[in-house]
Design a protein around this motif. Structure first.
Motif, PDB file in Angstrom:
ATOM      1  N   SER A  48      11.428  -1.459  -3.551  1.00 30.83           N
ATOM      2  CA  SER A  48      12.519  -0.774  -2.866  1.00 30.83           C
ATOM      3  C   SER A  48      11.932  -0.148  -1.609  1.00 30.83           C
ATOM      4  O   SER A  48      10.714  -0.162  -1.405  1.00 30.83           O
ATOM      5  N   PHE A  49      12.786   0.433  -0.775  1.00 32.36           N
ATOM      6  CA  PHE A  49      12.273   1.106   0.414  1.00 32.36           C
ATOM      7  C   PHE A  49      11.429   2.306   0.021  1.00 32.36           C
ATOM      8  O   PHE A  49      10.404   2.580   0.637  1.00 32.36           O
ATOM      9  N   GLU A  50      11.825   2.988  -1.038  1.00 32.32           N
ATOM     10  CA  GLU A  50      11.044   4.129  -1.534  1.00 32.32           C
ATOM     11  C   GLU A  50       9.646   3.672  -1.944  1.00 32.32           C
ATOM     12  O   GLU A  50       8.649   4.324  -1.654  1.00 32.32           O
ATOM     13  N   ARG A  51       9.566   2.529  -2.595  1.00 35.83           N
ATOM     14  CA  ARG A  51       8.276   1.968  -2.989  1.00 35.83           C
ATOM     15  C   ARG A  51       7.464   1.588  -1.746  1.00 35.83           C
ATOM     16  O   ARG A  51       6.250   1.759  -1.697  1.00 35.83           O
ATOM     17  N   LEU A  52       8.142   1.077  -0.719  1.00 31.49           N
ATOM     18  CA  LEU A  52       7.472   0.736   0.530  1.00 31.49           C
ATOM     19  C   LEU A  52       6.874   1.986   1.178  1.00 31.49           C
ATOM     20  O   LEU A  52       5.743   1.963   1.671  1.00 31.49           O
ATOM     21  N   LEU A  53       7.618   3.093   1.154  1.00 32.00           N
ATOM     22  CA  LEU A  53       7.084   4.361   1.680  1.00 32.00           C
ATOM     23  C   LEU A  53       5.861   4.798   0.869  1.00 32.00           C
ATOM     24  O   LEU A  53       4.878   5.289   1.439  1.00 32.00           O
ATOM     25  N   HIS A  54       5.924   4.620  -0.444  1.00 30.36           N
ATOM     26  CA  HIS A  54       4.788   4.952  -1.302  1.00 30.36           C
ATOM     27  C   HIS A  54       3.554   4.153  -0.859  1.00 30.36           C
ATOM     28  O   HIS A  54       2.464   4.704  -0.704  1.00 30.36           O
ATOM     29  N   GLU A  55       3.743   2.841  -0.648  1.00 33.49           N
ATOM     30  CA  GLU A  55       2.629   2.001  -0.217  1.00 33.49           C
ATOM     31  C   GLU A  55       2.145   2.412   1.179  1.00 33.49           C
ATOM     32  O   GLU A  55       0.958   2.331   1.482  1.00 33.49           O
ATOM     33  N   ALA A  56       3.076   2.860   2.034  1.00 30.38           N
ATOM     34  CA  ALA A  56       2.697   3.331   3.371  1.00 30.38           C
ATOM     35  C   ALA A  56       1.819   4.573   3.290  1.00 30.38           C
ATOM     36  O   ALA A  56       0.925   4.758   4.117  1.00 30.38           O
ATOM     37  N   VAL A  57       2.053   5.420   2.299  1.00 32.26           N
ATOM     38  CA  VAL A  57       1.180   6.583   2.098  1.00 32.26           C
ATOM     39  C   VAL A  57      -0.251   6.097   1.863  1.00 32.26           C
ATOM     40  O   VAL A  57      -1.199   6.607   2.468  1.00 32.26           O
ATOM     41  N   HIS A  58      -0.392   5.074   1.002  1.00 31.38           N
ATOM     42  CA  HIS A  58      -1.727   4.512   0.760  1.00 31.38           C
ATOM     43  C   HIS A  58      -2.304   3.919   2.048  1.00 31.38           C
ATOM     44  O   HIS A  58      -3.504   4.038   2.312  1.00 31.38           O
ATOM     45  N   GLY A  59      -1.458   3.282   2.861  1.00 35.95           N
ATOM     46  CA  GLY A  59      -1.915   2.702   4.125  1.00 35.95           C
ATOM     47  C   GLY A  59      -2.446   3.758   5.085  1.00 35.95           C
ATOM     48  O   GLY A  59      -3.492   3.578   5.718  1.00 35.95           O
ATOM     49  N   ILE A  60      -1.737   4.861   5.193  1.00 34.22           N
ATOM     50  CA  ILE A  60      -2.187   5.946   6.075  1.00 34.22           C
ATOM     51  C   ILE A  60      -3.459   6.569   5.528  1.00 34.22           C
ATOM     52  O   ILE A  60      -4.388   6.874   6.286  1.00 34.22           O
ATOM     53  N   ALA A  61      -3.536   6.743   4.220  1.00 36.02           N
ATOM     54  CA  ALA A  61      -4.760   7.278   3.616  1.00 36.02           C
ATOM     55  C   ALA A  61      -5.949   6.377   3.950  1.00 36.02           C
ATOM     56  O   ALA A  61      -7.019   6.852   4.322  1.00 36.02           O
ATOM     57  N   ALA A  62      -5.747   5.059   3.845  1.00 32.95           N
ATOM     58  CA  ALA A  62      -6.829   4.117   4.165  1.00 32.95           C
ATOM     59  C   ALA A  62      -7.213   4.226   5.638  1.00 32.95           C
ATOM     60  O   ALA A  62      -8.401   4.217   5.979  1.00 32.95           O
ATOM     61  N   ALA A  63      -6.205   4.329   6.519  1.00 36.52           N
ATOM     62  CA  ALA A  63      -6.486   4.439   7.953  1.00 36.52           C
ATOM     63  C   ALA A  63      -7.279   5.705   8.278  1.00 36.52           C
ATOM     64  O   ALA A  63      -8.111   5.720   9.183  1.00 36.52           O
ATOM     65  N   ARG A  64      -7.039   6.762   7.514  1.00 34.27           N
ATOM     66  CA  ARG A  64      -7.741   8.034   7.732  1.00 34.27           C
ATOM     67  C   ARG A  64      -9.055   8.119   6.967  1.00 34.27           C
ATOM     68  O   ARG A  64      -9.778   9.096   7.091  1.00 34.27           O
ATOM     69  N   GLY A  65      -9.332   7.111   6.148  1.00 42.38           N
ATOM     70  CA  GLY A  65     -10.556   7.146   5.348  1.00 42.38           C
ATOM     71  C   GLY A  65     -10.489   8.153   4.215  1.00 42.38           C
ATOM     72  O   GLY A  65     -11.502   8.689   3.785  1.00 42.38           O
ATOM     73  N   ILE A  66      -9.286   8.379   3.704  1.00 42.81           N
ATOM     74  CA  ILE A  66      -9.066   9.354   2.631  1.00 42.81           C
ATOM     75  C   ILE A  66      -8.927   8.626   1.306  1.00 42.81           C
ATOM     76  O   ILE A  66      -8.149   7.675   1.182  1.00 42.81           O
ATOM     77  N   ARG A  67      -9.652   9.089   0.312  1.00 41.38           N
ATOM     78  CA  ARG A  67      -9.517   8.528  -1.036  1.00 41.38           C
ATOM     79  C   ARG A  67      -8.361   9.249  -1.726  1.00 41.38           C
ATOM     80  O   ARG A  67      -8.491  10.401  -2.120  1.00 41.38           O
ATOM     81  N   ASP A  68      -7.237   8.561  -1.844  1.00 47.35           N
ATOM     82  CA  ASP A  68      -6.024   9.201  -2.347  1.00 47.35           C
ATOM     83  C   ASP A  68      -5.739   8.914  -3.819  1.00 47.35           C
ATOM     84  O   ASP A  68      -4.770   9.419  -4.368  1.00 47.35           O
ATOM     85  N   THR A  69      -6.576   8.094  -4.444  1.00 46.32           N
ATOM     86  CA  THR A  69      -6.409   7.804  -5.871  1.00 46.32           C
ATOM     87  C   THR A  69      -7.771   7.788  -6.549  1.00 46.32           C
ATOM     88  O   THR A  69      -8.810   7.701  -5.899  1.00 46.32           O
ATOM     89  N   SER A  70      -7.719   7.849  -7.874  1.00 42.95           N
ATOM     90  CA  SER A  70      -8.916   7.665  -8.701  1.00 42.95           C
ATOM     91  C   SER A  70      -8.475   6.902  -9.942  1.00 42.95           C
ATOM     92  O   SER A  70      -7.315   6.488 -10.039  1.00 42.95           O
ATOM     93  N   ARG A  71      -9.393   6.727 -10.883  1.00 46.35           N
ATOM     94  CA  ARG A  71      -9.101   5.976 -12.119  1.00 46.35           C
ATOM     95  C   ARG A  71      -8.562   4.586 -11.799  1.00 46.35           C
ATOM     96  O   ARG A  71      -7.496   4.183 -12.260  1.00 46.35           O
ATOM     97  N   ALA A  72      -9.294   3.863 -10.958  1.00 47.74           N
ATOM     98  CA  ALA A  72      -8.946   2.494 -10.562  1.00 47.74           C
ATOM     99  C   ALA A  72      -7.576   2.423  -9.892  1.00 47.74           C
ATOM    100  O   ALA A  72      -6.844   1.456 -10.049  1.00 47.74           O
ATOM    101  N   GLY A  73      -7.235   3.457  -9.128  1.00 48.92           N
ATOM    102  CA  GLY A  73      -5.988   3.470  -8.379  1.00 48.92           C
ATOM    103  C   GLY A  73      -4.781   3.973  -9.148  1.00 48.92           C
ATOM    104  O   GLY A  73      -3.681   4.029  -8.617  1.00 48.92           O
ATOM    105  N   ARG A  74      -4.976   4.348 -10.407  1.00 48.83           N
ATOM    106  CA  ARG A  74      -3.840   4.801 -11.221  1.00 48.83           C
ATOM    107  C   ARG A  74      -3.482   6.267 -10.947  1.00 48.83           C
ATOM    108  O   ARG A  74      -2.317   6.620 -10.930  1.00 48.83           O
ATOM    109  N   TYR A  75      -4.473   7.135 -10.755  1.00 45.21           N
ATOM    110  CA  TYR A  75      -4.217   8.568 -10.606  1.00 45.21           C
ATOM    111  C   TYR A  75      -4.095   8.913  -9.123  1.00 45.21           C
ATOM    112  O   TYR A  75      -5.025   8.733  -8.343  1.00 45.21           O
ATOM    113  N   HIS A  76      -2.941   9.398  -8.726  1.00 44.03           N
ATOM    114  CA  HIS A  76      -2.656   9.759  -7.335  1.00 44.03           C
ATOM    115  C   HIS A  76      -2.916  11.260  -7.175  1.00 44.03           C
ATOM    116  O   HIS A  76      -2.238  12.080  -7.793  1.00 44.03           O
TER     117      HIS A  76
END
Length: 196
Positions: A48-76
């Motif tokens: 959904s668009f909401e899910r797309l925004l969620h993925e965009a959060v991960h994209g911005i985190a990656a662009a900033r070099g921020i580790r936004d998850t742990s536990r193999a990407g499960r824990y935000h």
């Protein structure tokens, strides 16, 4: 014959571009197809668009070099939460024990900002759903559909030459290459070398 739904992929790319208009540091979406049919209990099951925004959060985190998850990407974590807030997403006060702050929802002002894009994407998703669930006497949907499975399959590690890796269902990777945002090369499933 292509297995990629071109209309939906195009609408995903348009929606991503609209998010980039409001958040210019968001990297390009290398493979919209990678979001189609992808599900994750940590990130939400439905595209959904909401899910797309969620993925965009991960994209911005990656662009900033921020580790936004742990536990193999499960824990935000709270770093994910801070960027989600910038993107116009709300969250629960307390983290979920296993997925942290992954369950985010659009605020009313965010929904209003993207209303036209949301409507376009919803129409494309509905058309895709109708096209992929239409059963006729002449259609074969495969064992996953017959037995009630989502057909998502087991995720395996795909690697990039720069050392990054992602978990992906092999059939999704077979539809189209998934490109690394860091080096621009495709992710690949490494060959398994036998012992002995």
């Amino acid at each position: 014959m292509s297995t990629t739904p071109p209309v939906l992929a195009a609408e995903l790319a348009v929606a991503w571009a609209d998010i980039q208009r409001h958040h210019p540091e968001l990297p390009d979406l290398a493979a919209p197809e990678s979001l189609i049919g992808e599900s994750s209990s940590a990130c939400g099951n439905e595209l959904s668009f909401e899910r797309l925004l969620h993925e965009a959060v991960h994209g911005i985190a990656a662009a900033r070099g921020i580790r936004d998850t742990s536990r193999a990407g499960r824990y935000h974590n709270r770093r994910f939460l801070a960027i989600a807030d910038e993107m116009g997403l709300d969250h629960a006060e307390e983290p979920h024990p296993s997925s942290g702050f992954s369950l985010v929802v659009m605020r009313p002002d965010t929904r209003k900002r993207y209303r036209v894009t949301i409507d376009r994407l919803q129409r494309a998703l509905k058309a895709h759903s109708v096209a992929t669930t239409a059963d006729t006497a002449r259609s074969f949907r495969g064992p996953a559909a017959r037995h009630g499975s989502s057909g998502g399959g087991v995720r395996v590690k795909a690697v990039c030459d720069c050392g990054r890796n992602v978990r992906v269902v092999p059939s999704v990777l077979a539809q189209a290459p998934i490109m690394c945002g860091a080096c621009g090369q495709p992710f690949r499933i490494p060959e398994v070398v036998g012992v002995g």
